[in-house]
Write a protein that holds these residues in place. Structure first.
Motif, PDB file in Angstrom:
ATOM      1  N   LEU A  84       1.054  18.106   5.331  1.00 45.39           N
ATOM      2  CA  LEU A  84       0.359  18.480   6.553  1.00 45.39           C
ATOM      3  C   LEU A  84       0.825  19.847   7.052  1.00 45.39           C
ATOM      4  N   LEU A  85      -0.113  20.773   7.141  1.00 51.37           N
ATOM      5  CA  LEU A  85       0.095  22.056   7.822  1.00 51.37           C
ATOM      6  C   LEU A  85      -0.900  22.104   8.962  1.00 51.37           C
ATOM      7  N   LEU A  86      -0.534  22.684  10.069  1.00 52.17           N
ATOM      8  CA  LEU A  86      -1.433  22.764  11.209  1.00 52.17           C
ATOM      9  C   LEU A  86      -2.011  24.169  11.321  1.00 52.17           C
ATOM     10  N   PRO A  87      -3.348  24.285  11.285  1.00 51.01           N
ATOM     11  CA  PRO A  87      -3.954  25.607  11.425  1.00 51.01           C
ATOM     12  C   PRO A  87      -3.715  26.156  12.831  1.00 51.01           C
ATOM     13  N   GLU A 132      -8.756  26.144   8.368  1.00 51.07           N
ATOM     14  CA  GLU A 132      -8.885  24.702   8.553  1.00 51.07           C
ATOM     15  C   GLU A 132      -9.166  24.000   7.228  1.00 51.07           C
ATOM     16  N   PHE A 143      -1.126  29.527   9.806  1.00 52.06           N
ATOM     17  CA  PHE A 143      -0.818  28.122   9.980  1.00 52.06           C
ATOM     18  C   PHE A 143       0.648  27.989  10.331  1.00 52.06           C
ATOM     19  N   VAL A 185       4.235  25.764   9.848  1.00 53.89           N
ATOM     20  CA  VAL A 185       4.956  24.853   8.978  1.00 53.89           C
ATOM     21  C   VAL A 185       6.083  24.237   9.802  1.00 53.89           C
ATOM     22  N   CYS A 193      -5.978  23.757   5.107  1.00 51.52           N
ATOM     23  CA  CYS A 193      -5.074  22.718   5.600  1.00 51.52           C
ATOM     24  C   CYS A 193      -5.631  21.326   5.322  1.00 51.52           C
ATOM     25  N   THR A 194      -6.941  21.150   5.460  1.00 51.33           N
ATOM     26  CA  THR A 194      -7.566  19.859   5.183  1.00 51.33           C
ATOM     27  C   THR A 194      -7.426  19.503   3.707  1.00 51.33           C
TER      28      THR A 194
END
Length: 58
Positions: free
Chosen positions: A15-18, A2, A34, A36, A5-6
């Motif tokens: 922006l990548l989402l964990p 997290e 994560f 992509v 990514c933050t």
């Protein structure tokens, strides 16, 4: 993951989402992954920003 990514979105605008976003009651969700998503018409600027951000942290 997290915090990775933050930091990326705050410092590079990428922006990548964990994986924790995709928790499931059915299976264990790995914490060190994560996702992509390349949904832009021209992803090159985002990929270049990601590349530059990663290279600066070597």
């Amino acid at each position: 993951m997290e915090s990775f990514c933050t930091g990326l979105v705050e410092q590079a605008g990428v922006l990548l989402l964990p994986a924790s976003i995709y928790r499931s009651e059915l299976t264990e969700t790995p914490a060190d992954r994560f996702r992509v998503g390349i949904g832009r018409h021209d992803p090159a600027p985002a990929l270049e920003a990601l590349d530059g951000w990663l290279r600066a942290r070597r």
